[in-house]
Each structure stands twice: as structure tokens, then as C-alpha cells.
Scaffold this active site. Structure first.
Site, short mmCIF file in Angstrom:
data_model
loop_
_atom_site.label_atom_id
_atom_site.label_comp_id
_atom_site.label_asym_id
_atom_site.label_seq_id
_atom_site.Cartn_x
_atom_site.Cartn_y
_atom_site.Cartn_z
N SER A 66 0.79 -1.23 0.00
CA SER A 66 0.00 0.00 0.00
C SER A 66 0.83 1.29 0.00
CB SER A 66 -0.93 -0.06 1.20
OG SER A 66 -1.86 0.95 1.15
N ASP A 283 -1.80 1.56 -3.49
CA ASP A 283 -2.71 0.48 -3.93
C ASP A 283 -4.15 0.98 -4.05
OD1 ASP A 283 -3.18 0.74 -1.23
OD2 ASP A 283 -3.50 -1.39 -0.89
N GLU A 376 -10.86 7.02 8.11
CA GLU A 376 -9.70 7.45 8.87
C GLU A 376 -9.26 8.79 8.29
OE1 GLU A 376 -7.33 3.76 10.45
OE2 GLU A 376 -7.39 3.69 8.28
N GLY A 504 1.31 -0.31 12.77
CA GLY A 504 1.12 -1.73 12.46
C GLY A 504 1.51 -2.04 11.03
C1 G16 Z 1 -3.30 0.58 6.50
C2 G16 Z 1 -4.63 0.33 7.14
C3 G16 Z 1 -5.21 1.63 7.64
C4 G16 Z 1 -4.23 2.30 8.59
C5 G16 Z 1 -2.86 2.45 7.93
C6 G16 Z 1 -1.79 2.93 8.86
O1 G16 Z 1 -3.47 1.43 5.41
O2 G16 Z 1 -5.49 -0.28 6.21
O3 G16 Z 1 -6.43 1.36 8.26
O4 G16 Z 1 -4.68 3.55 8.97
O5 G16 Z 1 -2.43 1.19 7.43
O6 G16 Z 1 -1.66 2.02 9.92
P1 G16 Z 1 -0.50 2.13 10.98
O7 G16 Z 1 -0.57 3.52 11.53
O8 G16 Z 1 -0.81 1.08 11.99
O9 G16 Z 1 0.80 1.91 10.26
P2 G16 Z 1 -2.81 1.12 4.00
O10 G16 Z 1 -3.35 2.17 3.11
O11 G16 Z 1 -1.33 1.19 4.22
O12 G16 Z 1 -3.29 -0.27 3.69
#
Ligand code: G16
Length: 547
Positions: A66, A283, A376, A504
Site C-alpha cells: 500500500s 494500492d 480514517e 502496524g
Molecule cells: C493501512 C490500514 C489503515 C491504517 C494504515 C496505517 O493502510 O489499512 O487502516 O490507517 O495502514 O496504519 P499504521 O498507523 O498502523 O501503520 P494502508 O493504506 O497502508 O493499507
């Protein structure tokens, strides 16, 4: 012969790196692409078991990282209605990804099959796809080995956006149901969303060109195909940062994450007052809009602005439809700008709840609402219509043409929205629809409320796993004492708010801050980031002090 007879042999082709511990995080596994071969192979095995546990329904596997840097890659499983994998299975994913030997992989599969009471005679079905990353082909081959090891009936959807794969999975599993979701092909996707868009905007004044920054990712070719399918001046676009061939360009100085985090336009885009601009991420599951005012000042319309626009529009349509007991609600995370939350509560008077970061958490909260809009702040989100809401709308017998029109529009909006997951292309059509119907410029949309200045920083630390949070990730419980420091810093700034949480999806800790003025906000953000760096094993450069 055991159902797992071939697994050890295939597994031996994809050994796990001994020095890495994998974790199924916010959106699946993510790390350096080349290190993920064993994990993706094993994700294929798990997808097969998940399909069998769902009586042979199709499960999705998406290979993507992503918004992350191009060197990263990732893999996540998509559940049978196109939603994120049921959380109780995330632990299985982590366990199998970390199995230290081929025989342990087999043992874990056998134990999951027993625990879940899986009928191994069912032939599993898996649909998969990937984005444009250079490590994609290697990981796809590993996945295909995992699927072959369990004799999966597999469908390769090629290079598509993450939300398109979610859509395909939902279509495949609803194909023979009373409410099929759509045709599980790229053209089926483009026709479904394109036709719904045209139904909603037909006869309204034409909008000006929308400039789309596609982050040099898979959204570029896909949005061009969508535009071709729509084939109407109502969707008049120009795609920038659409180079998916040159290595090293994906998400660099462009894309939704860059624009949101840096609060500036992407590389290669010069904003012209009254121009209309948006950015996808790599993505195409996130979108943010932006514009320059008459003084050339940059203004961001992020996920909070999208959710308030959408919730307001839906609320007004529900009222016009005369359905009295249907409530529109909004789900946000701690990253939501304080002004947006006050606006939803005090001006729109709509219920709002907070969920932990990760669309999987927001999705579940939105499911509890009649019509739940979840976004978000980073631009990732969608709208869900609860089955009870659908029944109530079906039961309405319109008494006036205005009421009939409102109901028709609600149905068309439901067709326009990808209910399986946040989707930049479907969300873009939704925003475009509302702006066209209201005859609004981006500036008029932005006028609803004024964001508090905010700043999002990343701090790299020795071990982000020591960071533990509570209260929808707004408070730290570990490292001990750090929350007290954050609280004392926040108290110094009017309208100050700040929180710290481990990412994450990246090897970093995120620091969010907002305050009444830009200078206060930046001082707070850098002070908190500095405290995190000093007290929790910061690596590399200390976050630069705000001057
Ligand atoms: C993913 C998740 C989102 C989240 C983002 C950042 O987004 O699908 O819901 O807000 O990661 O997460 P973190 O702050 O835990 O790194 P994407 O667009 O990278 O798939």
C-alpha cells in the site's frame, strides 16, 4: 492420504528467515519484500483453510504494501464478504508465519483444522492479486506454491487495486444469492460504479477537470480504465504520477500518505487556484483532496472532511426520503481532527464513535449503525448500509416525487459505494457526485469547519513492541511514565492533544499532535516525538526541533 501430504515438500522451497519474527498487523504482514516469501507461501495455506472453514467460499489474498516504500511488500487475507480477515484468524496467520520448520507448518495447519472443525474434503477456493511492486512476481510465485500444496481452485486477478480484489471476492461469493454484488471482473467493477455515478449526476452542471495523483501505483492504469468505461465529461480526469514502470517512484514524494503527512502537494503538481486535485495511495485504497486558495495557500480535504461531507449528504437524503427511524452515524479514530469531531457532534448532531486505527476496527463499529460512514483521517474508509436499514428503505412507499427521488438516490449511492472496504476510486466518485449535485467547489466543501492545525510524525525506535496503548490508542500504558510526559506537554498548549502509538504497517512509532495554532501544534508534536526518542530507544536522527 493426508490433506497436508504435499505441504512440507512445497514449504521447503520457501524457508523462513531465522532472524525475523512476523506479525499480522494493521493490514496484514508488511516488511522488506524479499523477506516475505515464506510468509506469503504460508498465507496461501491459511487462505485455503479459511475457505474450507467457510464451506468452500472464496477467500482473497492481496500482495501489497500500500502506502509503504517500494522495497516493502505485504500480504493480507480478504474474508468471504470482501471484508478484512476475521480477527480470530490473525493469530493463526502470525503463528504459521513464525513456524520454524516445514513439519511445524504442517502441525499448525493440522491443529487449526481440528480447532475450527474444518471439513478437509471441501475443495478450497482462493482469489488473488498484487500491486506493481518489484517483489510482487516472486511473492506471487510463493503464494501459488502454497495454493498448489493444498490443491486450491485459484483465480489470479493480476495487477489490480486492493479494493478491487475485495470487490471481486464479494462478487464471487454472492453470485448465486438473492443480492449479487456485481460481476467479478475489472469491467464489471467499472460498469457497476460508473453507471451508478452517471445515474446520480445526470443533468447536473459539468465539473471541471479532476487532477489525480496516482502515487505511481496501480491506481493509475485502473482509474484510466474507469474513466474510459464512464466515458462522460462528468468524469474528466488528468492522471499525474502514473509511472508504474520506473523503479523507485512508487509513493515517493507523492500519494495520499505523503500529501496528508506533509500537508503539501505532490511532486509534479503545481496547484492552480480553483483547480481540483486528489491523491490516491500506492494500492488505491485511500484518497485525499486538496486545492490552493486565491493566495496560493494549500488546503487539505482529508478523510475527516470526506466523512463529514458524505454523512451530511446521506443524512439529508434520509430526511428527504421520509424515513424517520434511520440514523446516519460516523466512525473515526484518534487521528480525527478535533474540529471534525465537534462538527459532527454539535453541528450535524450525528452520533460518532472512536475505534482503534485500522479499517478493520472501524468497519465493525460502522456495521452496528443503520448507515455508518467510517473514514480514517488518512483517507481510508467507506459507508455501510445495515441490512435493517436496507429493509426499512425497501418498505417505504413514496408519497411525493421528492420522496421517490431521494429513495432512488439512496439506492444509487449504495451502488456507488464499495461496501467491502475503503476504496479510493469508489470514494472519489462518491465525493464527485456530492460536489456535482451540490454545485460546490472544493473551497465551498472546505468551509463547513476549520481544522485545528495538526502534525503527524514518525519516530524510529529500537523496539516498537514496547509501546502499548489503551482508550482507542489515545493513551500509552507502556513504556511506563511516557504518557505522563505527553500529558504534561499537552497541558502547555491551548486546544492541545497528542498521542503516541506503534505503527502496524511500518517499523516506527507514530506521534500525532494538534493545537490551536500551527506553531503550537508543531512545537507540541516535536516535543512529544523528542520525548519518545529520548525515553524509548530512538534510533537514527532525533526528531528535529521546531524552530
Ligand atoms: C493501512 C490500514 C489503515 C491504517 C494504515 C496505517 O493502510 O489499512 O487502516 O490507517 O495502514 O496504519 P499504521 O498507523 O498502523 O501503520 P494502508 O493504506 O497502508 O493499507
Amino acid at each position: 492420504m493426508s490433506a497436508f501430504a504435499q505441504v512440507a515438500e512445497y514449504s521447503a522451497k520457501h524457508p523462513k528467515p531465522s532472524d525475523i519474527t512476523f506479525e499480522y498487523g494493521t493490514a496484514g504482514f508488511r516488511t522488506i519484500g524479499e523477506t516475505l516469501e515464506s510468509t506469503v507461501f504460508r498465507a496461501g495455506l491459511l487462505a485455503a483453510l479459511r475457505s474450507q472453514s467457510k464451506h468452500g467460499q472464496v477467500i482473497g489474498v492481496m500482495i501489497t504494501a500500500s502506502h509503504n516504500h517500494e522495497r516493502d511488500n505485504g500480504v493480507k487475507l480478504v474474508d468471504s464478504m470482501g471484508e478484512m480477515l476475521q480477527q480470530s484468524w490473525e493469530g493463526y496467520c502470525t503463528d504459521i508465519a513464525n513456524a520454524s520448520s516445514d513439519s511445524q507448518v504442517v502441525d499448525i495447519l493440522a491443529s487449526i483444522a481440528q480447532l475450527e472443525g474444518i471439513d478437509m474434503s471441501i475443495r478450497p477456493k482462493v482469489a488473488y492479486a498484487r500491486d506493481t511492486r518489484p517483489s510482487g512476481p516472486l511473492l506471487q510465485a510463493a503464494l501459488e506454491d502454497g495454493l498448489a500444496a493444498l490443491d486450491v481452485e485459484a483465480t489470479n486477478f493480476g495487477i489490480v487495486t486492493t479494493p478491487q480484489l475485495h470487490y471481486f471476492v464479494r462478487c464471487l461469493n454472492t453470485a448465486n444469492s438473492p443480492s449479487p454484488y456485481g460481476e467479478p471482473t475489472e469491467s464489471g467493477y467499472n460498469t457497476k460504479y460508473g453507471q451508478a455515478f452517471l445515474r446520480l449526476v445526470d443533468g447536473k452542471p459539468l465539473p471541471s477537470t479532476l487532477h489525480i495523483d496516482a502515487a505511481n501505483g496501480v491506481g493509475a492504469p485502473q482509474v484510466r480504465k474507469l474513466a474510459d468505461a464512464i466515458g462522460s465529461p462528468y468524469f474528466n480526469i488528468e492522471v499525474n504520477n502514473g509511472d508504474t514502470d520506473t523503479l523507485g517512484k512508487l509513493n515517493i514524494d507523492c500519494g495520499a500518505d505523503y500529501v496528508k503527512s506533509n500537508q503539501r502537494s505532490p511532486v509534479g503538481t503545481t496547484l492552480v487556484p480553483s483547480g481540483r486535485y486528489c491523491s490516491f495511495d500506492g494500492d488505491a485504497d485511500r484518497i485525499v483532496y486538496y486545492y490552493a486558495d486565491d493566495h496560493g495557500i494549500f488546503h487539505l480535504l482529508d478523510g475527516d472532511k470526506i466523512s463529514t461531507l458524505v454523512a451530511t449528504y446521506l443524512r439529508d437524503l434520509v430526511a428527504a426520503a421520509g424515513v424517520t427511524d434511520l440514523q446516519v452515524g460516523v466512525v473515526q479514530t484518534a487521528y480525527a481532527n478535533g474540529s471534525s469531531t465537534s462538527y459532527i457532534k454539535d453541528t450535524l448532531r450525528l452520533p460518532t464513535v472512536f475505534a482503534k486505527t485500522g479499517v478493520k476496527h472501524l468497519h465493525h463499529e460502522a456495521e452496528k449503525m443503520s448507515i455508518g460512514a467510517y473514514f480514517e483521517a488518512n483517507g481510508h474508509g467507506t459507508v455501510l448500509f445495515n441490512p435493517c436499514a436496507v429493509e426499512k428503505l425497501q418498505a417505504v412507499r413514496p408519497a411525493t416525487p421528492a420522496q421517490a427521488d431521494a429513495i432512488n438516490r439512496l439506492w444509487a449511492l449504495r451502488d456507488l459505494i464499495n461496501e467491502s472496504v475503503g476504496d479510493a476510486m469508489s470514494d472519489m466518485l462518491l465525493v464527485e457526485t456530492i460536489l456535482i449535485c451540490k454545485g460546490w467547489t472544493l473551497e465551498q466543501w472546505d468551509a463547513a469547519y476549520t481544522d485545528l492545525p495538526s502534525r503527524l510524525l514518525k519516530v524510529v525506535v529500537n523496539d516498537r513492541n514496547i509501546f502499548k496503548t489503551t482508550d482507542a490508542e489515545q493513551k500509552l500504558t507502556s513504556p511506563l511514565g511516557l504518557q505522563g510526559v505527553v500529558d504534561s506537554l499537552v497541558a502547555k498548549f491551548p486546544k492541545g492533544r497528542s498521542f503516541v502509538r506503534p505503527s502496524g504497517t511500518e517499523d516506527a512509532v507514530r506521534v500525532y499532535a494538534e493545537a490551536a495554532t500551527r506553531s503550537d501544534c508543531d512545537q507540541l508534536a516535536y516535543a512529544v516525538a523528542g520525548a519518545v526518542f529520548d525515553k524509548a530507544g530512538g534510533r537514527g536522527d532525533r526528531p528535529a526541533e521546531f524552530l
